[in-house]
Design a protein around this motif. Sequence first.
Motif, mmCIF file in Angstrom:
data_model
loop_
_atom_site.group_PDB
_atom_site.id
_atom_site.type_symbol
_atom_site.label_atom_id
_atom_site.label_comp_id
_atom_site.label_asym_id
_atom_site.label_seq_id
_atom_site.Cartn_x
_atom_site.Cartn_y
_atom_site.Cartn_z
ATOM 1 N N ALA A 21 11.394 -2.776 -22.215
ATOM 2 C CA ALA A 21 12.433 -3.854 -22.034
ATOM 3 C C ALA A 21 12.202 -4.329 -20.612
ATOM 4 O O ALA A 21 12.234 -5.732 -20.189
ATOM 5 C CB ALA A 21 13.939 -3.256 -22.303
ATOM 6 N N GLY A 22 12.075 -3.501 -19.775
ATOM 7 C CA GLY A 22 11.770 -3.887 -18.329
ATOM 8 C C GLY A 22 10.495 -4.833 -18.089
ATOM 9 O O GLY A 22 10.376 -5.800 -17.585
ATOM 10 N N ARG A 23 9.479 -4.497 -18.839
ATOM 11 C CA ARG A 23 8.193 -5.302 -18.916
ATOM 12 C C ARG A 23 8.452 -6.291 -19.701
ATOM 13 O O ARG A 23 7.807 -7.601 -19.282
ATOM 14 C CB ARG A 23 7.296 -4.340 -19.551
ATOM 15 C CG ARG A 23 6.798 -3.268 -18.920
ATOM 16 C CD ARG A 23 5.643 -2.381 -19.532
ATOM 17 N NE ARG A 23 5.268 -1.134 -18.844
ATOM 18 C CZ ARG A 23 4.221 -0.744 -18.702
ATOM 19 N NH1 ARG A 23 2.951 -1.077 -19.322
ATOM 20 N NH2 ARG A 23 3.931 0.312 -18.048
ATOM 21 N N GLU A 79 2.857 -3.673 -14.660
ATOM 22 C CA GLU A 79 4.036 -2.948 -14.123
ATOM 23 C C GLU A 79 4.798 -3.596 -13.089
ATOM 24 O O GLU A 79 4.252 -3.809 -12.117
ATOM 25 C CB GLU A 79 3.154 -1.473 -13.420
ATOM 26 C CG GLU A 79 2.857 -0.764 -14.651
ATOM 27 C CD GLU A 79 2.135 0.513 -14.281
ATOM 28 O OE1 GLU A 79 2.920 1.385 -13.121
ATOM 29 O OE2 GLU A 79 1.168 1.202 -14.509
ATOM 30 N N PRO A 80 5.939 -3.714 -13.295
ATOM 31 C CA PRO A 80 6.911 -4.397 -12.280
ATOM 32 C C PRO A 80 6.979 -3.451 -11.017
ATOM 33 O O PRO A 80 7.094 -2.146 -11.336
ATOM 34 C CB PRO A 80 8.338 -4.454 -13.050
ATOM 35 C CG PRO A 80 7.868 -4.396 -14.398
ATOM 36 C CD PRO A 80 6.615 -3.359 -14.519
ATOM 37 N N VAL A 81 6.772 -3.802 -9.846
ATOM 38 C CA VAL A 81 7.036 -3.202 -8.715
ATOM 39 C C VAL A 81 8.172 -4.040 -7.873
ATOM 40 O O VAL A 81 7.974 -5.037 -7.836
ATOM 41 C CB VAL A 81 5.860 -2.738 -7.843
ATOM 42 C CG1 VAL A 81 4.855 -1.681 -8.839
ATOM 43 C CG2 VAL A 81 4.875 -3.948 -7.741
ATOM 44 N N ARG A 82 8.556 -3.194 -6.991
ATOM 45 C CA ARG A 82 9.452 -4.043 -5.894
ATOM 46 C C ARG A 82 9.147 -3.570 -4.493
ATOM 47 O O ARG A 82 8.744 -2.349 -4.316
ATOM 48 C CB ARG A 82 11.057 -3.597 -6.143
ATOM 49 C CG ARG A 82 11.532 -4.205 -7.407
ATOM 50 C CD ARG A 82 13.011 -3.652 -7.226
ATOM 51 N NE ARG A 82 13.234 -4.019 -8.870
ATOM 52 C CZ ARG A 82 13.822 -5.064 -9.473
ATOM 53 N NH1 ARG A 82 13.830 -6.179 -8.565
ATOM 54 N NH2 ARG A 82 14.342 -5.111 -10.649
ATOM 55 N N TYR A 83 9.138 -4.453 -3.735
ATOM 56 C CA TYR A 83 8.715 -3.990 -2.202
ATOM 57 C C TYR A 83 9.991 -4.600 -1.355
ATOM 58 O O TYR A 83 10.534 -5.502 -1.681
ATOM 59 C CB TYR A 83 7.512 -4.814 -1.586
ATOM 60 C CG TYR A 83 6.157 -4.204 -2.488
ATOM 61 C CD1 TYR A 83 5.586 -2.992 -2.198
ATOM 62 C CD2 TYR A 83 5.703 -4.848 -3.592
ATOM 63 C CE1 TYR A 83 4.608 -2.866 -2.705
ATOM 64 C CE2 TYR A 83 4.433 -4.554 -4.224
ATOM 65 C CZ TYR A 83 3.676 -3.164 -3.788
ATOM 66 O OH TYR A 83 2.839 -2.954 -4.413
ATOM 67 N N GLY A 84 10.460 -3.934 -0.391
ATOM 68 C CA GLY A 84 11.380 -4.078 0.630
ATOM 69 C C GLY A 84 11.019 -5.181 1.521
ATOM 70 O O GLY A 84 9.547 -5.511 1.962
ATOM 71 N N ALA A 85 11.888 -5.964 2.017
ATOM 72 C CA ALA A 85 11.761 -6.674 3.290
ATOM 73 C C ALA A 85 10.907 -5.999 4.433
ATOM 74 O O ALA A 85 11.043 -4.846 4.557
ATOM 75 C CB ALA A 85 12.939 -7.137 3.787
ATOM 76 N N ASP A 86 9.762 -6.752 5.117
ATOM 77 C CA ASP A 86 9.206 -6.005 5.990
ATOM 78 C C ASP A 86 8.287 -4.750 5.624
ATOM 79 O O ASP A 86 7.547 -4.217 6.489
ATOM 80 C CB ASP A 86 10.060 -5.495 7.280
ATOM 81 C CG ASP A 86 10.667 -6.932 7.788
ATOM 82 O OD1 ASP A 86 10.194 -8.071 7.849
ATOM 83 O OD2 ASP A 86 11.737 -6.637 8.467
ATOM 84 N N GLU A 87 8.149 -4.628 4.374
ATOM 85 C CA GLU A 87 7.042 -3.572 3.803
ATOM 86 C C GLU A 87 5.826 -4.088 3.756
ATOM 87 O O GLU A 87 5.445 -5.275 3.409
ATOM 88 C CB GLU A 87 7.448 -3.053 2.394
ATOM 89 C CG GLU A 87 7.073 -1.890 1.945
ATOM 90 C CD GLU A 87 7.398 -1.293 0.776
ATOM 91 O OE1 GLU A 87 6.523 -0.618 0.038
ATOM 92 O OE2 GLU A 87 8.631 -1.624 0.002
ATOM 93 N N VAL A 88 4.952 -3.431 4.133
ATOM 94 C CA VAL A 88 3.341 -3.909 4.156
ATOM 95 C C VAL A 88 2.919 -3.697 2.903
ATOM 96 O O VAL A 88 2.825 -2.259 2.634
ATOM 97 C CB VAL A 88 2.412 -3.296 5.416
ATOM 98 C CG1 VAL A 88 1.075 -3.553 5.299
ATOM 99 C CG2 VAL A 88 3.077 -3.707 6.687
ATOM 100 N N LEU A 111 -1.081 -8.733 -7.034
ATOM 101 C CA LEU A 111 0.343 -8.807 -7.478
ATOM 102 C C LEU A 111 0.601 -10.350 -7.983
ATOM 103 O O LEU A 111 0.088 -11.289 -7.305
ATOM 104 C CB LEU A 111 1.022 -8.699 -6.108
ATOM 105 C CG LEU A 111 0.858 -7.231 -5.562
ATOM 106 C CD1 LEU A 111 1.498 -7.325 -4.061
ATOM 107 C CD2 LEU A 111 1.440 -6.246 -6.358
ATOM 108 N N LEU A 112 1.324 -10.413 -8.875
ATOM 109 C CA LEU A 112 1.944 -11.882 -9.322
ATOM 110 C C LEU A 112 3.213 -11.976 -9.118
ATOM 111 O O LEU A 112 4.114 -11.095 -9.487
ATOM 112 C CB LEU A 112 1.636 -11.951 -10.819
ATOM 113 C CG LEU A 112 1.902 -13.385 -11.434
ATOM 114 C CD1 LEU A 112 1.305 -14.539 -10.629
ATOM 115 C CD2 LEU A 112 1.558 -13.272 -12.891
ATOM 116 N N ILE A 113 3.714 -12.541 -8.246
ATOM 117 C CA ILE A 113 4.975 -12.635 -7.386
ATOM 118 C C ILE A 113 6.129 -13.106 -8.531
ATOM 119 O O ILE A 113 5.834 -14.334 -8.787
ATOM 120 C CB ILE A 113 5.091 -13.403 -6.196
ATOM 121 C CG1 ILE A 113 4.165 -12.718 -5.253
ATOM 122 C CG2 ILE A 113 6.519 -13.390 -5.657
ATOM 123 C CD1 ILE A 113 3.897 -13.531 -3.940
ATOM 124 N N ALA A 114 7.057 -12.278 -8.979
ATOM 125 C CA ALA A 114 8.193 -12.788 -10.111
ATOM 126 C C ALA A 114 9.381 -13.324 -9.415
ATOM 127 O O ALA A 114 9.909 -14.447 -9.558
ATOM 128 C CB ALA A 114 8.572 -11.622 -10.971
#
Length: 90
Positions: free
Chosen positions: A10-12, A40-49, A61-64
Motif C-alpha cells: 500500500a505504501g509503494r 522503495e520509498p525513503v525519507r531524509y531529514g532536513a540538512d541530511e547529506v 532518487l526520484l523526489i516525491a
Amino acid sequence: MSTIDTADLAGRQEFSETLLKHTSIRVSDSYLDEFRRHVEPVRYGADEVIFRKGDESAFSLLIASGEVEVYEEQSGTVLAVSGEGALVGE
C-alpha cells in the motif's frame, strides 16, 4: 522472489502514484505494478547529506515531495535545487 506485506505494498502504491502525478507519462497497469516492485520509498531529514561528490552509488532518487539542494561542501554555495518529480543521482 521476496514477499511484500500488505502495508508495504500500500505504501509503494501511494508512493508510485505520487511520483507519477509529476509526469505526463502514462503507463500500463502491468508496467506500474512492476515499477512498484522495484521502488522503495525513503525519507531524509532536513540538512541530511544523501550523496557526497565522488561517492559511488547504485541508485538514484526520484523526489516525491520536498526539495534537495546540491551544494559545494567546502564553501556551502548552493549549485542547484531539485524538487518534486526531479531525478537526483546517477
